[in-house]
Design a protein around this motif. Structure first.
Motif, PDB file in Angstrom:
ATOM      1  N   ARG A 195       0.876  -1.264   0.054  1.00  0.00           N
ATOM      2  CA  ARG A 195      -0.036  -0.077  -0.083  1.00  0.00           C
ATOM      3  C   ARG A 195       0.857   1.272   0.187  1.00  0.00           C
ATOM      4  O   ARG A 195       0.537   2.254  -0.695  1.00  0.00           O
ATOM      5  CB  ARG A 195      -0.843  -0.028   1.260  1.00  0.00           C
ATOM      6  CG  ARG A 195      -2.079  -1.043   1.133  1.00  0.00           C
ATOM      7  CD  ARG A 195      -3.292  -0.881   2.192  1.00  0.00           C
ATOM      8  NE  ARG A 195      -2.647  -0.878   3.513  1.00  0.00           N
ATOM      9  CZ  ARG A 195      -2.819  -2.021   4.198  1.00  0.00           C
ATOM     10  NH1 ARG A 195      -3.128  -3.145   3.726  1.00  0.00           N
ATOM     11  NH2 ARG A 195      -1.936  -2.263   5.555  1.00  0.00           N
ATOM     12  N   LEU A 196       1.958   1.220   0.910  1.00  0.00           N
ATOM     13  CA  LEU A 196       2.671   2.334   0.870  1.00  0.00           C
ATOM     14  C   LEU A 196       3.358   2.622  -0.474  1.00  0.00           C
ATOM     15  O   LEU A 196       3.632   3.650  -0.909  1.00  0.00           O
ATOM     16  CB  LEU A 196       3.621   2.328   2.025  1.00  0.00           C
ATOM     17  CG  LEU A 196       3.295   2.382   3.640  1.00  0.00           C
ATOM     18  CD1 LEU A 196       4.437   2.346   4.592  1.00  0.00           C
ATOM     19  CD2 LEU A 196       2.567   3.314   3.735  1.00  0.00           C
ATOM     20  N   TYR A 197       4.250   1.680  -0.949  1.00  0.00           N
ATOM     21  CA  TYR A 197       4.802   1.861  -2.368  1.00  0.00           C
ATOM     22  C   TYR A 197       3.798   2.331  -3.363  1.00  0.00           C
ATOM     23  O   TYR A 197       4.112   2.973  -4.386  1.00  0.00           O
ATOM     24  CB  TYR A 197       5.692   0.404  -2.667  1.00  0.00           C
ATOM     25  CG  TYR A 197       6.799   0.310  -1.868  1.00  0.00           C
ATOM     26  CD1 TYR A 197       7.876   1.103  -1.581  1.00  0.00           C
ATOM     27  CD2 TYR A 197       6.883  -0.906  -1.242  1.00  0.00           C
ATOM     28  CE1 TYR A 197       8.857   0.984  -1.033  1.00  0.00           C
ATOM     29  CE2 TYR A 197       8.022  -1.154  -0.168  1.00  0.00           C
ATOM     30  CZ  TYR A 197       8.980   0.020  -0.088  1.00  0.00           C
ATOM     31  OH  TYR A 197      10.102  -0.280   0.543  1.00  0.00           O
ATOM     32  N   ALA A 198       2.532   1.698  -3.478  1.00  0.00           N
ATOM     33  CA  ALA A 198       1.752   2.076  -4.462  1.00  0.00           C
ATOM     34  C   ALA A 198       1.205   3.418  -4.373  1.00  0.00           C
ATOM     35  O   ALA A 198       1.237   4.299  -5.138  1.00  0.00           O
ATOM     36  CB  ALA A 198       0.361   1.040  -4.341  1.00  0.00           C
ATOM     37  N   ALA A 199       1.180   3.990  -2.991  1.00  0.00           N
ATOM     38  CA  ALA A 199       0.879   5.233  -2.827  1.00  0.00           C
ATOM     39  C   ALA A 199       2.000   6.388  -3.318  1.00  0.00           C
ATOM     40  O   ALA A 199       1.591   7.415  -3.677  1.00  0.00           O
ATOM     41  CB  ALA A 199       0.404   5.703  -1.275  1.00  0.00           C
ATOM     42  N   GLN A 200       3.162   5.987  -3.107  1.00  0.00           N
ATOM     43  CA  GLN A 200       4.389   6.471  -3.328  1.00  0.00           C
ATOM     44  C   GLN A 200       4.349   6.656  -5.003  1.00  0.00           C
ATOM     45  O   GLN A 200       4.753   7.629  -5.379  1.00  0.00           O
ATOM     46  CB  GLN A 200       5.578   6.176  -2.871  1.00  0.00           C
ATOM     47  CG  GLN A 200       6.835   6.944  -3.143  1.00  0.00           C
ATOM     48  CD  GLN A 200       6.923   7.999  -2.460  1.00  0.00           C
ATOM     49  OE1 GLN A 200       6.377   8.454  -1.084  1.00  0.00           O
ATOM     50  NE2 GLN A 200       7.295   9.198  -3.239  1.00  0.00           N
ATOM     51  N   LEU A 201       4.058   5.649  -5.771  1.00  0.00           N
ATOM     52  CA  LEU A 201       3.996   5.714  -7.127  1.00  0.00           C
ATOM     53  C   LEU A 201       3.113   6.776  -7.573  1.00  0.00           C
ATOM     54  O   LEU A 201       3.251   7.419  -8.646  1.00  0.00           O
ATOM     55  CB  LEU A 201       3.719   4.484  -7.683  1.00  0.00           C
ATOM     56  CG  LEU A 201       4.815   3.275  -7.533  1.00  0.00           C
ATOM     57  CD1 LEU A 201       4.387   1.775  -8.171  1.00  0.00           C
ATOM     58  CD2 LEU A 201       6.169   3.810  -8.167  1.00  0.00           C
ATOM     59  N   VAL A 202       1.618   6.772  -6.822  1.00  0.00           N
ATOM     60  CA  VAL A 202       0.804   7.677  -7.387  1.00  0.00           C
ATOM     61  C   VAL A 202       1.265   9.156  -6.953  1.00  0.00           C
ATOM     62  O   VAL A 202       1.252  10.083  -8.085  1.00  0.00           O
ATOM     63  CB  VAL A 202      -0.273   7.554  -6.646  1.00  0.00           C
ATOM     64  CG1 VAL A 202      -1.453   8.530  -6.648  1.00  0.00           C
ATOM     65  CG2 VAL A 202      -1.239   6.377  -6.777  1.00  0.00           C
TER      66      VAL A 202
END
Length: 208
Positions: A195-202
């Motif tokens: 979740r954290l890495y996906a949010a960072q990509l966004v």
């Protein structure tokens, strides 16, 4: 003597798919929190251990308050592997708990997806350094409270408050001796880190 696990799946029996992914996970925490136990309980391979017996000479630096029955300690790392499903395997690196061995943490942290910080409520202060380490380096982590027999039990929210964790940092309760419980801890970490890495990509895409 460490024996081979016979009840775990052996991913080497079949070739991995083209989507196969292997992730590196750190297991950290204070002295005697159960890191070696957790790593070993979920392992599907013969565990690599670097344990040495505790001696009288180490008593001034290795407090046994609350873990008087502990006889050995990790001096380098523990290493094991677990397959979550056919496309995902986790490589687990258990860290030494005493601060005199922390020079190894930076090496072990290279390339890690995230970390599990094991907490013992009888010695909760001992996991503060691990929490600080991962917070300051921006490495995703969860706190897993190892529910020792005879120890007072606290709700996850109480432990999170006592550790002054950043909002959103998961706290889970576990029994490090139980394979199913250990797998739940690792699954919680992978989901949290994803979740954290996906949010960072966004965020990165919006800032581009």
């Amino acid at each position: 003597m460490v024996s081979e696990r016979s009840d775990a799946p052996n991913p080497a029996r079949s070739a991995p798919s083209s989507n196969f992914m292997a992730l590196k996970i750190m297991v950290a925490g204070g002295f005697g929190a159960g890191k070696t136990t957790l790593v070993g309980s979920v392992s599907e391979i013969r565990p690599l251990r670097t344990e040495e017996r505790l001696t009288e000479a180490g008593r001034p630096v290795d407090s046994l308050d609350g873990v008087e029955d502990k006889a050995t300690t990790t001096v380098a790392m523990d290493f094991d592997r677990i397959t979550i499903h056919e496309d995902l395997a986790l490589y687990l690196f258990g860290t030494p708990g005493q601060d005199r061995f922390w020079f190894m943490w930076d090496e072990l942290a290279q390339g890690a997806l995230g970390a599990v910080v094991l907490a013992d409520t009888r010695r909760l202060r001992d996991c503060f350094p691990a929490v600080d380490y991962f917070e300051h380096r921006g490495i995703p982590f969860i706190v897993a409270v190892n529910c020792f027999d005879g120890a007072r039990h606290y709700r996850a929210e109480e432990v999170g408050s006592a550790l002054d964790l950043d909002p959103g940092t998961p706290v889970v309760l576990c029994d490090a001796r139980e394979r199913a419980s250990g797998k739940e801890v690792l699954t919680a970490l992978v989901e949290h880190a994803s979740r954290l890495y996906a949010a960072q990509l966004v965020d990165d895409s919006h800032g581009a």
